[in-house]
Design an enzyme around this catalytic site. Structure first.
Site, PDB file in Angstrom:
ATOM      1  N   HIS A  57      -7.740  -3.803 -10.054  1.00 13.54           N
ATOM      2  CA  HIS A  57      -8.128  -4.630  -8.906  1.00 13.54           C
ATOM      3  C   HIS A  57      -9.098  -5.719  -9.384  1.00 13.54           C
ATOM      4  CE1 HIS A  57      -9.042  -5.614  -4.757  1.00 13.54           C
ATOM      5  NE2 HIS A  57     -10.328  -5.606  -5.060  1.00 13.54           N
ATOM      6  N   ILE A 115       0.860  -1.183   0.000  1.00  9.40           N
ATOM      7  CA  ILE A 115       0.000   0.000   0.000  1.00  9.40           C
ATOM      8  C   ILE A 115       0.899   1.236   0.000  1.00  9.40           C
ATOM      9  CG2 ILE A 115      -1.708   1.274   1.365  1.00  9.40           C
ATOM     10  CD1 ILE A 115      -2.552  -1.552   2.457  1.00  9.40           C
TER      11      ILE A 115
HETATM   12  C1  GRF Z   1      -4.001  -8.824 -10.826  1.00  6.16           C
HETATM   13  O1  GRF Z   1      -5.019  -9.767 -10.794  1.00  6.16           O
HETATM   14  C2  GRF Z   1      -4.474  -7.487 -10.309  1.00  6.16           C
HETATM   15  O2  GRF Z   1      -5.841  -7.338 -10.379  1.00  6.16           O
HETATM   16  C3  GRF Z   1      -4.038  -7.502  -8.877  1.00  6.16           C
HETATM   17  O3  GRF Z   1      -2.847  -8.234  -8.842  1.00  6.16           O
HETATM   18  C4  GRF Z   1      -2.826  -9.166  -9.921  1.00  6.16           C
HETATM   19  C5  GRF Z   1      -1.512  -9.030 -10.601  1.00  6.16           C
HETATM   20  O4  GRF Z   1      -1.306 -10.015 -11.572  1.00  6.16           O
HETATM   21  N1  GRF Z   1      -3.891  -6.146  -8.385  1.00  6.16           N
HETATM   22  P1  GRF Z   1      -0.061  -9.978 -12.552  1.00  6.16           P
HETATM   23  O5  GRF Z   1       1.199  -9.925 -11.678  1.00  6.16           O
HETATM   24  O6  GRF Z   1      -0.193  -8.796 -13.430  1.00  6.16           O
HETATM   25  O7  GRF Z   1      -0.128 -11.271 -13.301  1.00  6.16           O
END
Ligand code: GRF
Length: 217
Positions: A112, A95
């Site tokens: 998200h 965060i």
């Molecule tokens: C994604 O599903 C995003 O929504 C979340 O973290 C994940 C990251 O996935 N915040 P990646 O590392 O881009 O594959």
């Protein structure tokens, strides 16, 4: 001609969103360039991929018991050094603070894996299954001091199947993340989506608008 938007991508994990942004840029579907990838997890697949692609990388781990305030400020300085036009959190698992947001030098957006404002925080797909909803999805939003609570820029929905595990649902959500995130960055890069004041999209509905629900002007 508009210059490509300078992106600093921040990631901690697999980097599938980073890959989808880079692909969209390569296909001329996203008017941007990735000037750096910054991580809190040195050696994570996202940062290794960036290095393979010749993208500048930097890392700032947060060790247990470390001063979070100082870490946020140092992180902001690292980001700001690349003169970003936009900072993209693509699976960045820490965060960031108000000081970071003030000092990093550009607006910050995040993707998200839920239809916000439902299921903020960790393990959103598992939260969706537990709540027995039939529709899930992803949200691209502005980052502010509150977790997953900044202005919503766009969303894409997917069904939740009765047999879904959290991992299966997350996988389905990621398919639409990989379309929506580069799309939103492109809107910002082309000046169609302004991030000052209430976010608004100009220029009408895109052909693939069944995937998204932007606020249209
Ligand atoms: C994604 O599903 C995003 O929504 C979340 O973290 C994940 C990251 O996935 N915040 P990646 O590392 O881009 O594959």
């Amino acid at each position: 001609m508009t210059a490509p938007l300078r992106l600093v991508v921040m990631a901690s994990g697999r980097g599938s969103n980073l890959r989808s942004i880079l692909n969209a840029i390569g296909n001329n579907d996203c008017l941007a360039e990735i000037v750096a990838v910054i991580t809190d997890k040195p050696g994570c697949p996202a940062v290794e991929f960036a290095a393979e692609k010749g993208i500048a990388t930097d890392a700032l781990p947060l060790s247990r018991g470390a001063d979070r305030g100082a870490w946020n400020i140092e992180l902001a300085q690292k980001v700001q050094r690349f003169s970003p036009g936009l900072i993209v959190l693509a699976g960045f698992m820490k965060i960031v603070s108000r000081d970071f947001l003030r000092q990093c030098g550009a607006p910050v957006i995040n993707v998200h894996p839920s239809l916000l404002p439902a299921f903020r925080g960790k393990d959103a797909p598992a939260q969706a299954i537990k709540a027995r909803v039939t529709l899930a999805g992803c949200t691209v939003h502005l980052v502010n001091e509150e977790v997953d609570a900044g202005a919503i820029l766009a969303q894409a929905a997917v069904p939740v199947l009765p047999t879904d595990s959290a991992a299966e649902l997350h996988q389905r959500i990621q398919v639409v993340e990989h379309q929506l995130f580069p799309q939103v960055i492109d809107w910002i890069g082309r000046g169609r989506l302004s991030l000052t004041g209430e976010p608004r999209l100009t220029g009408g509905v895109d052909a693939d608008a069944h995937l998204i629900s932007p606020r249209l002007l």
